[in-house]
Design an enzyme around this catalytic site. Structure first.
Site, PDB file in Angstrom:
ATOM      1  N   GLU A 137      -7.861 -22.818 -43.097  1.00  0.00           N
ATOM      2  CA  GLU A 137      -7.065 -22.629 -42.441  1.00  0.00           C
ATOM      3  C   GLU A 137      -6.551 -21.904 -42.505  1.00  0.00           C
ATOM      4  O   GLU A 137      -5.500 -21.330 -44.510  1.00  0.00           O
ATOM      5  CB  GLU A 137      -6.290 -24.110 -42.339  1.00  0.00           C
ATOM      6  CG  GLU A 137      -6.821 -25.019 -41.260  1.00  0.00           C
ATOM      7  CD  GLU A 137      -6.187 -26.404 -41.777  1.00  0.00           C
ATOM      8  OE1 GLU A 137      -5.089 -26.387 -41.392  1.00  0.00           O
ATOM      9  OE2 GLU A 137      -6.123 -27.190 -41.512  1.00  0.00           O
ATOM     10  N   GLU A 151      -7.736 -31.621 -46.604  1.00  0.00           N
ATOM     11  CA  GLU A 151      -6.768 -31.657 -47.663  1.00  0.00           C
ATOM     12  C   GLU A 151      -6.453 -32.964 -48.278  1.00  0.00           C
ATOM     13  O   GLU A 151      -5.620 -33.196 -47.454  1.00  0.00           O
ATOM     14  CB  GLU A 151      -6.002 -31.395 -46.019  1.00  0.00           C
ATOM     15  CG  GLU A 151      -5.450 -30.180 -46.636  1.00  0.00           C
ATOM     16  CD  GLU A 151      -4.329 -29.589 -45.135  1.00  0.00           C
ATOM     17  OE1 GLU A 151      -3.099 -29.873 -44.918  1.00  0.00           O
ATOM     18  OE2 GLU A 151      -3.972 -28.210 -44.672  1.00  0.00           O
TER      19      GLU A 151
HETATM   20  O1  AHR Z   1      -3.641 -26.679 -38.525  1.00  0.00           O
HETATM   21  C1  AHR Z   1      -2.107 -27.750 -38.623  1.00  0.00           C
HETATM   22  C2  AHR Z   1      -2.107 -27.982 -39.837  1.00  0.00           C
HETATM   23  O2  AHR Z   1      -2.029 -27.457 -40.984  1.00  0.00           O
HETATM   24  C3  AHR Z   1      -3.412 -29.114 -40.259  1.00  0.00           C
HETATM   25  O3  AHR Z   1      -4.468 -30.594 -39.154  1.00  0.00           O
HETATM   26  C4  AHR Z   1      -3.961 -29.382 -41.234  1.00  0.00           C
HETATM   27  O4  AHR Z   1      -5.464 -29.276 -42.087  1.00  0.00           O
HETATM   28  C5  AHR Z   1      -3.097 -28.364 -41.880  1.00  0.00           C
HETATM   29  O5  AHR Z   1      -1.692 -28.921 -42.518  1.00  0.00           O
END
Ligand code: AHR
Length: 487
Positions: A295, A173
């Site tokens: 994610e 990110e």
């Molecule tokens: O999964 C929780 C968080 O969500 C992670 O650390 C981040 O990459 C995303 O914003």
């Protein structure tokens, strides 16, 4: 009556088992008091790793696990997490609750956990606050087989043999918590950092670049344009957040409208993958770069009374349906989606496992991964399903079908409807099938397992189906996920 046809002679892409991957971050009780309890714990463990969790993950054949973050990855300095535990540096986990991270779980421990589970490690490096040298030395430390400063240090720390580490993420990110970068700046940094993530011996690294935040198509365009030739994978992050980021909603006790709204948001994954794939295909028509949805999952309010920075939430049949429809989408796009990692493994967001002391429960989401495990590395089959709408843009049913290496067909079917069962008439074309069996997960939309009732939501055998002349007949109950096996 819903009509389903499975064309077993129309084979499509291979469904990578890595679509069924997971994610573990130094966040809340995912690592500490989650998978790792330490060697001296009363909870049964091997080298500090909880045995019940390891066994549960082996049962769903967890293929790949991402670590150490997440946002934590771009603050993590791997050398703090090696060597004697008592001398490891402590740090503040600024993203997640401001708690002290004592680095008791580091590179050796993560790779040991993967060894016990039998899954591939996917390590995420630090671009936001790390250096090129630090990233380069991490790969040397883990994988170089010979005499070198990092290989010598690894041996001194008790692991003379190198590990195999295939999947490596260059930042997380970086458009947000990983440095608030613009895409062209990140793309140039990516090109530089990845140069020094070396292949040692026969360890071939699959390099994954930080991709877009949900619908940031400009990020994909720029990163593919500048750095597309230097990567094997591009990540995509998308969370299903009922309500808004500022005002989320509870994981339990929701109404039917909120249930459908959640599923509607989960189904947005289809549009995201389609549109990012279109951009990727302009720069990479040969599909050399995989889309890695590293994610995904639901994100609700934390459970009342728990640390807001720990992201601990319950998991209901609603989450099972989210998992089922999302995995069906990934299967359908398996020509481009080659890995996905639900967030997160234990005690954080849409977890497959929850723990409390020595107790452990398997969530409804876990059971979906169990029902879908026969899709791992199988061949996607062409299928067609007649559906009807149950809520704004939400169909009643979704499906995937695949054929494994022994010619056995596995069909995963989800009934999204909160209250309506459907008779299914499924025609199999291609060759003659003689036997059919099925398993099912079904309950009311808000049902869940907790530490006093760990088996309220569970898989059962489903015998009420017939196979005659290559036609399957059965009723799928409301709010259900089924796996049907035909041979
Ligand atoms: O999964 C929780 C968080 O969500 C992670 O650390 C981040 O990459 C995303 O914003």
């Amino acid at each position: 009556m819903a009509k389903l046809s499975i064309h077993t002679d129309e084979k499509k892409s291979k469904i990578s088992r890595n679509i069924y991957g997971n994610f573990s971050e130094h966040l809340g009780r995912c690592i500490y008091n989650g998978i790792y309890v330490g060697e001296n714990s009363d909870i049964p463990n091997v080298n500090g790793m909880r045995t019940d969790i390891v066994e549960a993950l082996k049962a769903i054949k967890l293929p790949v696990l991402r670590w150490p973050g997440g946002c934590f990855a771009d603050e993590y300095h791997w050398k703090d997490g090696i060597g004697p535990k008592e001398t490891r540096k402590k740090m503040v986990n600024t993203h997640w609750g401001g708690v002290v991270e004592d680095n008791a779980f580091g590179t050796h421990e993560f790779l040991e956990f993967c060894r016990q589970v039998g899954c591939e490690p996917y390590i995420n490096g630090n671009v936001g606050s790390g250096t090129v040298q630090e990233m380069s030395e991490w790969m040397e430390y883990m994988t170089f087989d010979g005499v070198s400063p990092m290989a010598d240090l690894r041996a001194k720390n008790g692991h003379a043999e190198p590990w195999k580490v295939k999947y490596f993420g260059v930042g997380n990110e970086n458009w947000g918590c990983g440095g608030n970068m613009r895409p062209s700046y990140y793309a140039d940094l990516y090109r530089r950092f990845q140069t020094y993530v070396r292949n040692y011996g026969d360890n071939r690294v699959f390099r994954i670049a930080c991709g877009p935040n949900s619908d940031d198509y400009n990020w994909t365009e720029e990163v593919m344009r500048i750095a597309g030739n230097y990567m094997n994978g591009l990540s995509l992050h998308y969370y299903t957040v009922p309500g808004t980021w500022e005002k989320k909603t509870a994981a339990t006790g929701f109404d039917t409208n909120m249930y459908y709204e959640t599923i509607r948001k989960a189904l947005y994954m289809e549009e995201l993958i389609t549109r990012h794939t279109e951009i990727m295909s302009r720069y990479d028509p040969e599909h050399k770069v995989g889309l890695i949805v590293d994610e995904w999952g639901t994100w609700y309010d934390v459970e009342p009374g728990t640390n807001p920075g720990f992201l601990y939430q319950q998991n209901t049949m609603r989450d099972a349906i989210v998992a089922a429809v999302t995995l069906n989408i990934f299967n359908a796009h398996s020509d481009r989606v080659v890995m996905a990692n639900i967030a997160q493994l234990v005690n954080v967001l849409q977890s497959v496992i929850l723990t409390e002391g020595e107790k452990m429960v398997l969530t409804p989401t876990y059971h979906v991964f169990d029902l879908y495990k026969h899709h791992h590395d199988a061949t996607l089959l062409n299928s067609h399903l007649e559906t009807e709408g149950v809520y704004a843009g939400v169909p009643n049913l979704t499906v995937s079908a695949s054929e494994d290496e022994n010619g056995v067909v596995h069909i995963t079917l989800a009934n999204i409807s909160a209250d309506t069962a459907y008779p299914i008439d499924c025609a199999l074309t291609g060759k003659k099938y003689n036997t059919a069996s099925a398993r099912i997960l079904t309950n009311s939309i808000g049902a869940y397992n907790d530490f006093d009732h760990p088996e309220d939501v569970n898989i059962t055998d489903f015998d009420a189906l017939t196979l005659e002349n290559n036609n399957l007949h059965f009723n799928i109950p409301a709010c259900a996920v089924m796996e049907i096996t035909v041979s």
